[in-house]
Design an enzyme around this catalytic site. Structure first.
Site, PDB file in Angstrom:
ATOM      1  N   ARG A   1     -68.822 -94.344 -20.815  1.00 21.19           N
ATOM      2  CA  ARG A   1     -69.688 -93.170 -20.645  1.00 21.19           C
ATOM      3  C   ARG A   1     -70.902 -93.241 -21.567  1.00 21.19           C
ATOM      4  O   ARG A   1     -72.027 -93.022 -21.133  1.00 21.19           O
ATOM      5  CB  ARG A   1     -68.894 -91.893 -20.953  1.00 21.19           C
ATOM      6  CG  ARG A   1     -67.837 -91.597 -19.907  1.00 21.19           C
ATOM      7  CD  ARG A   1     -67.048 -90.360 -20.279  1.00 21.19           C
ATOM      8  NE  ARG A   1     -66.135 -90.651 -21.370  1.00 21.19           N
ATOM      9  CZ  ARG A   1     -64.830 -90.391 -21.338  1.00 21.19           C
ATOM     10  NH1 ARG A   1     -64.296 -89.806 -20.290  1.00 21.19           N
ATOM     11  NH2 ARG A   1     -64.068 -90.682 -22.365  1.00 21.19           N
TER      12      ARG A   1
ATOM     13  N   HIS B   1     -71.722 -91.999 -40.428  1.00 17.10           N
ATOM     14  CA  HIS B   1     -71.005 -91.581 -39.210  1.00 17.10           C
ATOM     15  C   HIS B   1     -71.572 -90.251 -38.677  1.00 17.10           C
ATOM     16  O   HIS B   1     -70.861 -89.243 -38.616  1.00 17.10           O
ATOM     17  CB  HIS B   1     -69.502 -91.466 -39.489  1.00 17.10           C
ATOM     18  CG  HIS B   1     -68.671 -91.465 -38.235  1.00 17.10           C
ATOM     19  ND1 HIS B   1     -67.407 -91.996 -38.164  1.00 17.10           N
ATOM     20  CD2 HIS B   1     -68.928 -91.001 -36.988  1.00 17.10           C
ATOM     21  CE1 HIS B   1     -66.923 -91.843 -36.942  1.00 17.10           C
ATOM     22  NE2 HIS B   1     -67.840 -91.245 -36.202  1.00 17.10           N
TER      23      HIS B   1
ATOM     24  N   ARG C   1     -66.528 -97.720 -33.624  1.00  9.89           N
ATOM     25  CA  ARG C   1     -65.560 -97.615 -34.703  1.00  9.89           C
ATOM     26  C   ARG C   1     -65.704 -98.835 -35.605  1.00  9.89           C
ATOM     27  O   ARG C   1     -65.926 -99.950 -35.112  1.00  9.89           O
ATOM     28  CB  ARG C   1     -64.120 -97.581 -34.148  1.00  9.89           C
ATOM     29  CG  ARG C   1     -63.736 -96.248 -33.551  1.00  9.89           C
ATOM     30  CD  ARG C   1     -63.657 -95.158 -34.629  1.00  9.89           C
ATOM     31  NE  ARG C   1     -63.389 -93.842 -34.082  1.00  9.89           N
ATOM     32  CZ  ARG C   1     -64.314 -92.931 -33.799  1.00  9.89           C
ATOM     33  NH1 ARG C   1     -65.571 -93.170 -34.002  1.00  9.89           N
ATOM     34  NH2 ARG C   1     -63.965 -91.741 -33.342  1.00  9.89           N
TER      35      ARG C   1
ATOM     36  N   GLU D   1     -64.089 -95.618 -43.966  1.00  8.73           N
ATOM     37  CA  GLU D   1     -65.012 -94.509 -44.259  1.00  8.73           C
ATOM     38  C   GLU D   1     -64.358 -93.484 -45.171  1.00  8.73           C
ATOM     39  O   GLU D   1     -63.166 -93.226 -45.031  1.00  8.73           O
ATOM     40  CB  GLU D   1     -65.421 -93.831 -42.938  1.00  8.73           C
ATOM     41  CG  GLU D   1     -66.219 -94.759 -42.050  1.00  8.73           C
ATOM     42  CD  GLU D   1     -66.457 -94.190 -40.659  1.00  8.73           C
ATOM     43  OE1 GLU D   1     -66.222 -92.987 -40.452  1.00  8.73           O
ATOM     44  OE2 GLU D   1     -66.876 -94.955 -39.780  1.00  8.73           O
TER      45      GLU D   1
HETATM   46  C1  8YV Z   1     -67.292 -87.305 -34.949  1.00  3.20           C
HETATM   47  C2  8YV Z   1     -66.596 -89.246 -33.430  1.00  3.20           C
HETATM   48  O1  8YV Z   1     -67.915 -87.844 -36.047  1.00  3.20           O
HETATM   49  O2  8YV Z   1     -66.265 -88.245 -31.333  1.00  3.20           O
HETATM   50  C3  8YV Z   1     -65.934 -89.121 -32.105  1.00  3.20           C
HETATM   51  O3  8YV Z   1     -65.046 -89.935 -31.823  1.00  3.20           O
HETATM   52  O4  8YV Z   1     -66.383 -90.151 -34.133  1.00  3.20           O
HETATM   53  C4  8YV Z   1     -67.577 -88.235 -33.831  1.00  3.20           C
HETATM   54  O5  8YV Z   1     -68.095 -87.541 -32.782  1.00  3.20           O
HETATM   55  C5  8YV Z   1     -65.963 -86.887 -35.368  1.00  3.20           C
HETATM   56  O6  8YV Z   1     -65.103 -86.536 -34.358  1.00  3.20           O
HETATM   57  C6  8YV Z   1     -66.101 -85.712 -36.297  1.00  3.20           C
HETATM   58  O7  8YV Z   1     -65.072 -85.661 -37.135  1.00  3.20           O
END
Ligand code: 8YV
Length: 311
Positions: free
Chosen positions: A153, A278, A231, A260
């Site tokens: 996506r 991030h 990731r 991280e």
């Molecule tokens: C956010 C993310 O940083 O959606 C994800 O998988 O890594 C990011 O959108 C995270 O979920 C916020 O904690």
């Protein structure tokens, strides 16, 4: 009676307010010893709210015998024990789609930043170095070749952004997608070999672990750039540091890291890498939409037995 749910960590106020309005929320992060608390009270909770970054461990899952639904803030599922949840019939909700634009924007921001050396140029001006002479030439982005690892996506939005820069796009996935107009490269190495920019947008997890290794970086070559907004686990960070230090690749733009928020000292010391904390989905608009989906997933589950969107 409101359903009792656990909240793993502090959440944006907007999300916290919506959760409290509908649910009996217990802030697990405020417990001095969450495991002891769960051992005593875990059976009281049917819902769990967390984020893609922190997820929920199998050990925690085991302390929640009445758990029925996990709602996670984010699209990534690397930190969610999907098999264990499936085995127990626990529904898992995530927040896909709403963050596609912002993550793709960030990927493109990194492509431009690392190639044109914009962040490094900002440091140059602030240091007063402009007074001593011109900033060195950088690398053009438009018209170049963009390889996408993971044309899902978000990857497809990155590909659309690339067409505005007159870039040719190819991709590598586990299998080709007949619905897209881009050339499929059968191996990641052949994609890297072809590309000027290799953009990583694949899902994390065991299947993509360290896919971008020393061989792939060698194939990308001394004029190639790596961008990662997926990731940290998808890239062999040690191999990447070496490739950047030795000039085996030209540069990298990274929004994600293996451990991280710890970024290796050797990366901090390099000027041919752009480092972000991030933040790819971190805009007011997208985070609001993600927060709404976290609540919608819970609401849908408690109303119908199924979440609205999941991995
Ligand atoms: C956010 C993310 O940083 O959606 C994800 O998988 O890594 C990011 O959108 C995270 O979920 C916020 O904690």
């Amino acid at each position: 009676m409101k359903p009792k749910i656990l909240q793993h960590l502090h959440m944006p106020p907007l999300l916290a307010t919506a959760l409290h309005a509908r649910y009996d929320v217990h802030p697990l992060w405020e417990e001095a010893d969450p495991q002891t608390f769960l051992a005593a009270h875990g059976a009281d909770f049917s819902g769990y709210v967390t984020t893609a970054r922190f997820g929920i461990s199998e050990a925690t899952l085991a302390l929640l015998p009445a758990l029925k639904v996990i709602s996670s803030f984010g699209v990534g599922a690397e930190t969610l024990p999907l098999d264990a949840a499936r085995a127990r019939g626990i529904a898992v909700g995530t927040t896909p789609e709403v963050l596609n634009d912002c993550v793709a924007d960030t990927a493109f921001g990194l492509v431009i930043d690392v190639a044109r050396r914009l962040s490094a140029a900002d440091r140059f001006v602030r240091r007063g170095d402009w007074l001593q002479g011109q900033y060195p030439l950088a690398t053009q982005v438009s018209g170049k070749r963009l390889g996408i690892l993971g044309l899902g996506r978000i990857g497809q939005v990155v590909a659309r952004r690339a067409s505005g820069f007159d870039m040719e796009v190819r991709y590598h996935n586990r299998r080709p997608n007949p619905a897209v107009p881009y050339v499929f490269e059968a191996t990641l190495e052949s994609l890297a070999n072809w590309a000027d920019f290799l953009v990583v947008v694949s899902a994390g997890g065991p299947e993509t672990r360290k896919l971008v290794n020393a061989d792939v970086l060698r194939a990308l070559g001394p004029k190639g750039f790596l961008v990662n907004v997926s990731r940290g686990s998808v890239v062999d960070e040690e191999a990447l540091v070496q490739a950047l230090e030795t000039g085996a690749i030209a540069g990298a733009g990274l929004d994600v890291f293996e451990d991280e928020p710890r970024v290796p000292q050797r990366l901090l010391a390099l000027d041919n890498v752009v480092l972000l904390p991030h933040l790819a989905s971190a805009t007011h608009e997208t985070r609001q939409a993600m927060a709404e989906m976290v609540v919608q997933n819970l609401d849908a589950f408690y109303a119908t037995g199924a979440v609205q969107a999941g991995p």
